[in-house]
Write a protein that holds these residues in place. Sequence first.
Motif, short mmCIF file in Angstrom:
data_model
loop_
_atom_site.label_atom_id
_atom_site.label_comp_id
_atom_site.label_asym_id
_atom_site.label_seq_id
_atom_site.Cartn_x
_atom_site.Cartn_y
_atom_site.Cartn_z
N SER A 69 0.84 -1.21 0.00
CA SER A 69 0.00 0.00 0.00
C SER A 69 0.87 1.26 0.00
O SER A 69 0.52 2.26 -0.64
CB SER A 69 -1.03 0.00 1.14
N GLN A 70 2.04 1.20 0.65
CA GLN A 70 2.97 2.34 0.60
C GLN A 70 3.45 2.57 -0.84
O GLN A 70 3.52 3.70 -1.33
CB GLN A 70 4.19 2.10 1.51
N GLN B 38 0.83 4.28 -2.90
CA GLN B 38 0.83 5.71 -2.61
C GLN B 38 1.94 6.40 -3.41
O GLN B 38 1.74 7.47 -4.00
CB GLN B 38 1.02 5.96 -1.11
N ASP B 39 3.12 5.77 -3.44
CA ASP B 39 4.26 6.34 -4.18
C ASP B 39 3.96 6.40 -5.68
O ASP B 39 4.41 7.32 -6.38
CB ASP B 39 5.52 5.51 -3.93
N THR C 256 0.95 6.88 -7.01
CA THR C 256 0.06 8.04 -7.20
C THR C 256 0.86 9.34 -7.16
O THR C 256 0.66 10.24 -7.98
CB THR C 256 -1.05 8.05 -6.12
N ASP C 257 1.80 9.43 -6.21
CA ASP C 257 2.63 10.63 -6.11
C ASP C 257 3.46 10.83 -7.38
O ASP C 257 3.61 11.97 -7.86
CB ASP C 257 3.55 10.55 -4.88
N GLN D 224 -6.34 -1.07 3.47
CA GLN D 224 -5.47 0.02 3.01
C GLN D 224 -5.05 -0.20 1.55
O GLN D 224 -5.03 0.74 0.75
CB GLN D 224 -4.23 0.05 3.93
N CYS D 225 -4.70 -1.44 1.19
CA CYS D 225 -4.28 -1.76 -0.18
C CYS D 225 -5.39 -1.46 -1.18
O CYS D 225 -5.17 -0.83 -2.21
CB CYS D 225 -3.90 -3.24 -0.30
N LYS E 46 -5.93 2.31 -1.43
CA LYS E 46 -4.86 3.00 -2.19
C LYS E 46 -4.98 2.70 -3.69
O LYS E 46 -4.70 3.57 -4.52
CB LYS E 46 -3.48 2.57 -1.70
N ALA F 258 -7.75 4.79 -4.96
CA ALA F 258 -7.31 6.20 -5.04
C ALA F 258 -6.41 6.43 -6.26
O ALA F 258 -6.51 7.47 -6.93
CB ALA F 258 -6.57 6.58 -3.76
N LEU F 259 -5.55 5.46 -6.56
CA LEU F 259 -4.68 5.56 -7.74
C LEU F 259 -5.53 5.63 -9.01
O LEU F 259 -5.30 6.46 -9.90
CB LEU F 259 -3.73 4.35 -7.79
N TYR G 102 -7.24 8.97 -9.27
CA TYR G 102 -6.33 10.02 -9.73
C TYR G 102 -6.08 9.89 -11.24
O TYR G 102 -5.95 10.89 -11.94
CB TYR G 102 -5.00 10.02 -8.95
#
Length: 409
Positions: free
Chosen positions: A204-205, A208-209, A211-212, A331-332, A335, A338-339, A342
């Motif tokens: 999940s981290q 997030q990376d 998406t960033d 969380q996975c 995320k 969310a990806l 986006y």
Amino acid sequence: MASADSKAPFSLDSYYVSEELGFILPEPLEELPPYYQEWMDIALRIPELVQSHELRSHVNKMPLLSSEFLQKHRELRLAHVALSMMAMAYVWQEGEKDTVEMLPRSLAVPFWEVSQRLGFPPIFTHADGVLANWKKKDPKGPFDMDNLELLVSIPGGESVRGFFLVTLLVELAAAPALRNIPTVINGVRSGDTEAVARALEGISQSMQDMTDALKLMQVYVEPAVFYGKMRIYLSGWRDNPCMPNGLIYEGVQTEPMEYSGGSAAQSSLLHCFDELLGVKHEGNSASFLIRMRNYMVPAHKRLIQDISLQPSLRSFVEQQACERLNQAFHQCVTKLTALRSYHINVVSRFITVPAARARQLRNQSQSSSEMVSEAPTALEERGTGGSSIITFLKTVRDETKDALLPETS
């Protein structure tokens, strides 16, 4: 090689996945053997030859070269990048008004042969433009925008560089997630709740990376350039009103063939995550995603299929009654949703908004110097892969959300 259902621990060893780079091809070659110099001479000048309307005549004069002197995987990949970009430029040199019905033998035959050897389709793919199309300016320097450049490009200048290299950084951000997939699978098999939870937290981290990294699109790519100039060169000859009959590959077969253009759906990443997390796609979205797997590196496609054959992670999480595991799984999926949300935002900025602007300019029927007004009309509501894009992306995003576990009371 262990098969997917054997008792050997699951590993990424046989799938062409790099520890550091994930699905990215490590250290792509920059040159082909000297015999192929004429290919590279044209490929490296694509933007200027299209600009001067000379690319087709250069390709028409190209000698028919045998692909037999391409021996190594990296040689074949660079050849595919060069030939596929040349093919896109050849077809779309004059925009949607003057497409061709046939790719000439000197390009079509070697392109077909190289594609057959790699297990790729004979068209430009995500694996070409992103995974095998990069080099570091300073080989010892960092893997970042300032130190990266493309090997081969299409018209669109700095926005082309931005588009492909930002996508490359999204792939790079996913490498830790890929490394964690075997830990999840082996943990589910052996009942190791802690190991699975820890690996899911890592995944999940990583999401997030990703998406960033994707957010850099708005820094490095101009929507008007992407929509008005670049996008047509990513478009294929399937589900494309400009080329309803497909394309004849001269010297390969006499009937036209149809292939989809480059698409984010050809990245193996989200397919792997979907199979791991138990995300179910249905109907049109499912059939489009499954078809896009034929545009991937065959070993990566096999990895997706092998992940799908493993014991269900979702069922494992439901059975364990472990708060940390529940949280990590939740969380996975969150995320990943969310990806995808986006990505809808990006597509809206780079396609939907410029398309509306282009329509407005055409309806006013004034001559406009705005780049979007030159954009092809046939693709207004479609992705380069041929899908009805916003509808498709929203469906896929909503199907991701459905993988969340029912709230536990």
